[in-house]
Design an enzyme around this catalytic site. Structure first.
Site, mmCIF file in Angstrom:
data_model
loop_
_atom_site.group_PDB
_atom_site.id
_atom_site.type_symbol
_atom_site.label_atom_id
_atom_site.label_comp_id
_atom_site.label_asym_id
_atom_site.label_seq_id
_atom_site.Cartn_x
_atom_site.Cartn_y
_atom_site.Cartn_z
ATOM 1 N N HIS A 1 0.980 -1.270 0.471
ATOM 2 C CA HIS A 1 0.180 -0.141 -0.086
ATOM 3 C C HIS A 1 0.984 1.531 0.406
ATOM 4 O O HIS A 1 0.474 2.586 -0.178
ATOM 5 C CB HIS A 1 -1.227 -0.303 1.360
ATOM 6 N N ASP B 1 -11.801 -5.782 0.607
ATOM 7 C CA ASP B 1 -10.092 -6.319 0.789
ATOM 8 C C ASP B 1 -10.888 -8.005 0.468
ATOM 9 O O ASP B 1 -11.794 -8.788 1.625
ATOM 10 C CB ASP B 1 -10.018 -6.139 2.008
ATOM 11 N N HIS C 1 -6.136 -10.989 7.304
ATOM 12 C CA HIS C 1 -7.084 -10.905 6.291
ATOM 13 C C HIS C 1 -8.312 -11.588 6.701
ATOM 14 O O HIS C 1 -8.591 -12.464 7.265
ATOM 15 C CB HIS C 1 -7.264 -10.908 4.654
ATOM 16 N N ASP D 1 -7.537 -2.969 4.333
ATOM 17 C CA ASP D 1 -7.140 -4.426 4.651
ATOM 18 C C ASP D 1 -7.381 -4.672 5.919
ATOM 19 O O ASP D 1 -7.324 -3.798 6.585
ATOM 20 C CB ASP D 1 -5.176 -4.711 4.842
HETATM 21 ZN ZN LIG Z 1 -2.547 -5.453 1.249
HETATM 22 ZN ZN LIG Z 2 -2.218 -5.072 4.873
#
Ligand SMILES: [Zn+2]
Ligand SMILES: [Zn+2]
Length: 559
Positions: A83, A200, A373, A168
């Site tokens: 990112h 995400d 995640h 995320d």
């Molecule tokens: Zn990521």
């Molecule tokens: Zn991340």
């Protein structure tokens, strides 16, 4: 994909993913409305070990040319490389501030320094629930939980409606720092009406919940209570929560902690300075002091979980690290996911570790890693809170995106799913939301050996390749013994051969052969490591003797 429903009056809002959709890595999104545009994130993708000579992959920025002078801000969701890694490469196209949380900006700063970019007062710290205005866009920051501290989702309030970008996330209900996911605000936004949700999709193909960062405690307690020697843990250098948990456990089990590897040292220092990582001073030792302690009194936190040849653990594994050695009784824990493509490199590192007599513990043996995640149930929870009119799955390969899309229809059948790819221009206006156009998108490979101010680094890379050419050293090495079976040869393309370069080409095979012969056997029999050595040797030769920087792509034939 036309949708006839009307959205609120006002100029259309265009959103273009320039990376991160249909692939993992190099996340970047352009949002444009009227005369104003902004970027959300600017990430890199890491090359696979087989992409020799390539240090980084960044998005193709040419689509930004159409927005020249109008990109008024760069908004960062969090500090992972996928990112923030490309910021130095894109910054000269952004005229306004870079918004991010304290920890995110702390990770950005050294990156800019490295490239000689002085962002000065353009780095603007924001906090969750804060709102900033960029032209007609109001950006609201929301706290989400992930594998590192200080991560944000964005609610971008536009004339066409509210666009929520999750960044995320997973939903960690017991985060180590007590900073919980702002589910309340997500619910409020959903009740007020959300035009589009970008979410995400990384773990869309996993069922259930991913679990709290705390869920690795039991696995590590087993390791700590049974290890008779050193404990060496490798993890991503940004996994600050993992560091905290291990520091606390080291304290509990009376072990000193050493951070080994540059990014581990740098990030732990940053995190400690900013209060995101608490290390009792009596606990920490330097990597150079590890050998002064009994093995059973030490915990090392190392870089190299992906088998990167230059990182700490792969060097330690072949007994080629300045300070840390492995011995019988030591335990090496891989506390991270293996990024697809790195399996073989990681497998080789594990073999070397086992050869040292140390034990290898990985995710499949004990719960020593947890994803940052969200899995299916977490993704559905966010979908049901937000209830978006349009849903755009991002951050994943096509199969995760399509799983996530199906989930959205299950949770909220009225939602219109827009499946997009990098370069698709999404337009939200009176006639609804649709893919209205396509712009240039793609990947640019960076040979990041150059530093210094970057005036259009991408162009310069291409120029370098054009002016300094390409060198391909080829060598055949015995897979078992590491002996040179086929003497080094250099194949070149586009090299302007002057006297100095001719001399280099004449001397290089002999110098390379010497360098290879001087390497330890384990390095010689490890194609990843030996390629890195050859690449550095050849680059150094050209740089020192001719002031040239050709792209070097070694090929090792295993015989
Ligand atoms: Zn990521
Ligand atoms: Zn991340």
């Amino acid at each position: 994909m036309l949708d006839a429903e009307a959205v609120a009056d006002g100029p259309p809002v265009d959103i273009i993913p320039l990376g991160g959709v249909g692939e993992f890595g190099m996340n970047m999104l352009l949002v444009a409305c009227g005369e104003t545009a902004l970027l959300v994130d600017a990430g890199v993708m890491f090359p696979e070990p087989e992409q020799f000579g390539v240090d980084l992959i960044i998005p193709d920025f040419s689509a930004l040319d159409a927005y020249r002078g109008r990109i008024a801000a760069l908004v960062l969701t969090h500090g992972h490389e996928d990112h923030i890694g490309a910021i130095a490469h894109v910054l000269d196209r952004v005229s306004g501030p870079i918004y991010g949380t304290a920890f995110t900006l702390a990770l950005v700063e050294p990156k800019l320094d490295e490239h000689g970019v002085d962002a000065g007062d353009r780095l603007v710290r924001v906090r969750p629930r804060q709102v900033v205005e960029v032209g007609p866009l109001r950006i609201e920051f929301l706290r989400v939980t992930h594998s590192m501290p200080d991560c944000l989702a964005l609610a971008i309030h536009t004339p066409a409606g509210t666009v929520v970008h999750t960044g995320d996330f997973k939903i960690d209900q017991t985060p180590l720092d007590g900073e919980t996911f702002d589910l309340h605000r997500f619910g409020e936004l959903g009740s007020a009406g959300v035009l589009a949700l970008f979410s995400d999709s990384t773990n869309a193909d996993r069922d259930g919940f991913s679990g709290s960062e705390r869920s690795v405690i039991d696995g590590f307690e087993e390791v700590f209570s049974s290890a008779s020697g050193k404990i060496v843990v490798t993890a991503f250098a940004t996994s600050i929560y993992r560091m905290q948990l291990l520091v606390d456990m080291a304290d509990q089990f009376d072990r000193k902690v050493a951070f080994v590897g540059r990014s581990m040292q740098q990030n732990s220092e940053l995190a400690a300075e900013l209060g995101y990582l608490r290390i009792p001073p009596r606990l920490q030792i330097r990597d150079s002091d590890v050998r002064d302690y009994a093995p059973e009194d030490v915990l090392c936190l190392c870089t190299g979980s992906q088998g990167q040849p230059a990182a700490a653990l792969p060097r330690i594994a072949i007994d080629d690290h300045r300070h840390v050695r492995l011995e019988e009784g030591d335990v090496v824990v891989f506390s991270s996911r293996v990024i697809p493509g790195n399996e073989r490199a990681v497998g080789r590192v594990m073999n070397h570790i086992a050869r040292r007599g140390a034990e290898v513990v990985a995710e499949q043996d004990k719960r020593v890693h947890v994803s940052g995640h969200g899995s299916g149930e977490e993704l559905k929870l966010v979908l049901s809170l937000i209830k978006p009119r349009f849903f755009v799955p991002i951050h994943g390969e096509y199969r995760q995106l399509s799983r996530h899309a199906r989930m959205a229809k299950l949770v909220h059948p009225a939602t219109t799913v827009l499946m997009v790819e990098d370069g698709d221009l999404l337009r939200f206006d009176r006639s609804g939301g649709r893919v209205a156009d396509r712009v240039t998108a793609g990947r640019v490979l960076i040979d990041g050996t150059r530093t210094g101010a970057i005036a259009d680094e991408v162009l310069r890379d291409r120029k370098h390749l054009a002016s300094d050419g390409l060198v391909v050293p080829v060598v055949g090495i015995n897979r078992q013994t590491g002996a040179i079976e086929m003497a080094p040869e250099l194949v070149t393309r586009g090299l302007a051969i002057d006297a100095r370069q001719a001399e280099i080409l004449r001397d290089a095979p002999r110098l390379l052969a010497e360098s290879i012969e001087n390497a330890p056997v384990e390095e010689r029999t490890d194609p990843g490591l030996i390629k890195e050595r050859i690449r550095q040797d050849v680059q150094r030769l050209f740089r020192k003797r001719a002031g040239r920087r050709p792209l070097v792509l070694p090929i090792v034939i295993e015989v």
